[in-house]
Motif scaffolding. Structure first.
Motif, PDB file in Angstrom:
ATOM      1  N   TRP A 243       4.673  -6.975   1.556  1.00 55.34           N
ATOM      2  CA  TRP A 243       4.474  -6.877   0.114  1.00 55.34           C
ATOM      3  C   TRP A 243       4.302  -5.421  -0.323  1.00 55.34           C
ATOM      4  CZ3 TRP A 243       5.291 -11.181  -2.751  1.00 55.34           C
ATOM      5  CH2 TRP A 243       5.135 -12.430  -2.139  1.00 55.34           C
ATOM      6  N   ALA A 244       5.032  -4.523   0.332  1.00 53.44           N
ATOM      7  CA  ALA A 244       4.972  -3.104  -0.002  1.00 53.44           C
ATOM      8  C   ALA A 244       6.299  -2.466   0.387  1.00 53.44           C
ATOM      9  CB  ALA A 244       3.820  -2.416   0.733  1.00 53.44           C
ATOM     10  N   GLY A 273       1.419 -10.341   4.436  1.00 53.91           N
ATOM     11  CA  GLY A 273       0.477  -9.336   3.977  1.00 53.91           C
ATOM     12  C   GLY A 273      -0.517  -8.862   5.010  1.00 53.91           C
ATOM     13  N   HIS A 278      -2.362  -1.076  -0.176  1.00 57.31           N
ATOM     14  CA  HIS A 278      -1.640  -0.962  -1.441  1.00 57.31           C
ATOM     15  C   HIS A 278      -0.590  -2.059  -1.624  1.00 57.31           C
ATOM     16  CE1 HIS A 278       0.929   1.408   1.365  1.00 57.31           C
ATOM     17  NE2 HIS A 278       1.935   0.957   0.623  1.00 57.31           N
ATOM     18  N   GLN A 279      -0.674  -3.120  -0.827  1.00 57.79           N
ATOM     19  CA  GLN A 279       0.228  -4.257  -0.999  1.00 57.79           C
ATOM     20  C   GLN A 279       0.072  -4.859  -2.393  1.00 57.79           C
ATOM     21  OE1 GLN A 279      -1.100  -6.977   2.055  1.00 57.79           O
ATOM     22  NE2 GLN A 279      -2.894  -7.612   0.916  1.00 57.79           N
ATOM     23  N   LYS A 280       1.146  -5.442  -2.896  1.00 59.75           N
ATOM     24  CA  LYS A 280       1.114  -6.113  -4.202  1.00 59.75           C
ATOM     25  C   LYS A 280       1.644  -7.534  -4.003  1.00 59.75           C
ATOM     26  CE  LYS A 280       1.620  -1.838  -6.881  1.00 59.75           C
ATOM     27  NZ  LYS A 280       0.183  -1.779  -7.193  1.00 59.75           N
ATOM     28  N   ILE A 281       0.734  -8.446  -3.670  1.00 61.89           N
ATOM     29  CA  ILE A 281       1.104  -9.830  -3.374  1.00 61.89           C
ATOM     30  C   ILE A 281       1.283 -10.607  -4.673  1.00 61.89           C
ATOM     31  CG2 ILE A 281       0.350 -11.972  -2.280  1.00 61.89           C
ATOM     32  CD1 ILE A 281      -1.119 -10.321  -0.217  1.00 61.89           C
ATOM     33  N   GLN A 282       2.392 -11.285  -4.778  1.00 64.22           N
ATOM     34  CA  GLN A 282       2.680 -12.130  -5.935  1.00 64.22           C
ATOM     35  C   GLN A 282       2.282 -13.565  -5.573  1.00 64.22           C
ATOM     36  OE1 GLN A 282       6.819 -11.432  -6.845  1.00 64.22           O
ATOM     37  NE2 GLN A 282       6.542  -9.221  -6.855  1.00 64.22           N
TER      38      GLN A 282
END
Length: 366
Positions: A243-244, A273, A278-282
């Protein structure tokens, strides 16, 4: 038409009565006074409640393969005889009281650079100082996870030792009576750290290319598969996406899963993840089932999926439409340890109840 979720699944010699399972969930509850990394009555109650609640497969929390591999000082292990003996007591309880002939598996893990941290309900964050019972961590390089102490870069000797530790823990798992073992290669812990180009900046044979980054995970698969019985299924948990940008993506996960299956992994437990902060999990209901679907069909291996699948209908749909072979339940099981009894009722399936609870079998509504 009957429920697809409540149909059996056989992996090697292990037959699961249905496709509803318990995901590994750390409890951070190994008290120092009862022994380092030794599971106790809390773990017996925690895992035993799922067995009584109708789960077909229960995976333990991450059990460290050596002391440095623990996530926190209160984490469980499977690296000494005292720990194995304590797990044996829990295994016997699950086998005796499982409403759905429950099976139990040990998740073998090494936390890598995310080790020696405070447990979530400690009121503190970051790395535990050695003066407070912490330890120096290791990883593929010296880069730290955000807010944690930097690890030491592992040498070839260190890596070989970790591979041996996974194998030794697997032997203890077999001797203790576990029905299966799962290798934890996800969530930013050691094996995933080596897999992720966002963490692994090595230029030797343990990095550099995708094959190099996957080498440690596959070496552990080989080592564990070599020491457990041919009849015992082997599971592997992976993060199918970082997720990055620049990290692991599902294409990489498919290739890793295919290689693992060729080496004797029977089911891939698909999550995502954890490698970088700085991951952006949806996130949303079923947000990881797409990863599982691709791995199941393109890597030709059975999969389990997890992630905000909280209702019987969601779980039934995911299995019935070929998104996964089974559903791992986590937080929903903490809220309702009898989730599987409820799900069977809602889906019109007749499941066995513990005889002590039979007076509560619903006739019209749960």
């Amino acid at each position: 038409m009957g429920s697809v979720l409540f149909t059996p699944l056989t992996l090697r010699s292990m037959t699961l009565q249905h496709r509803g399972w318990v995901s590994p969930m750390c409890q951070y509850s190994c008290a120092a006074e009862t022994g380092e990394g030794v599971p106790n009555d809390w773990h017996l109650m925690h895992l035993g409640s799922f067995a009584a609640g109708g789960a077909a497969l229960i995976l333990t929390e991450a059990a460290a393969v050596n002391p440095v591999g623990r996530i926190s000082p209160l984490d469980a292990g499977l690296y000494n005889d005292e720990q194995a003996s304590a797990w044996e007591r829990i295994i016997q309880f699950v086998h005796q009281h499982g409403a759905a002939d429950a099976k139990i598996g040990a998740q073998l893990a090494h936390a890598g650079r995310k080790g020696s941290t405070y447990w979530p309900f400690s009121g503190r964050n970051g790395s535990v100082q050695e003066s407070d019972g912490g330890w120096a961590t290791v990883g593929p390089g010296t880069g730290a996870f955000d807010g944690y102490a930097p690890p030491s870069a592992m040498t070839d000797e260190d890596i070989d030792g970790v591979i041996r530790d996974f194998a030794a823990a697997a032997v203890r798992a077999v001797e203790a009576g576990f029905d299966t073992v799962e290798i934890h290669g996800a969530h930013g812990y050691l094996l995933h750290e080596f897999q992720s180009p966002l963490v692994n900046d090595r230029t030797d044979a343990w990095g550099g290319t995708e094959d190099g980054r996957n080498r440690l995970t596959l070496a552990v698969v080989d080592a564990v598969r070599d020491v457990i019985p041919d009849s015992m299924p082997l599971l592997l948990r992976i993060s199918a996406s970082d997720w990055a940008e620049g990290g692991v993506e599902v294409d990489h996960a498919v290739r890793l899963a295919r290689q693992a299956a060729e080496r004797g992994v029977d089911l891939v437990d698909v999550s995502s993840g954890g490698a970088v902060a700085h991951q952006k999990i949806q996130a949303g209901p079923g947000y990881q089932t797409g990863f599982s679907t691709r791995i199941r069909h393109e890597a030709d291996v059975a999969t389990g999926t997890v992630g905000l699948l909280t209702s019987a209908g969601q779980a039934e749909h995911a299995v019935a439409t070929g998104q996964a072979d089974g559903i791992f339940i986590a937080r929903a099981a903490l809220r309702d340890p009898h989730w599987w009894l409820r799900a069977a009722f809602e889906l019109g399936h007749d499941i066995s109840w513990p005889p002590q609870y039979e007076r509560a079998i619903p006739r019209h509504s749960f």
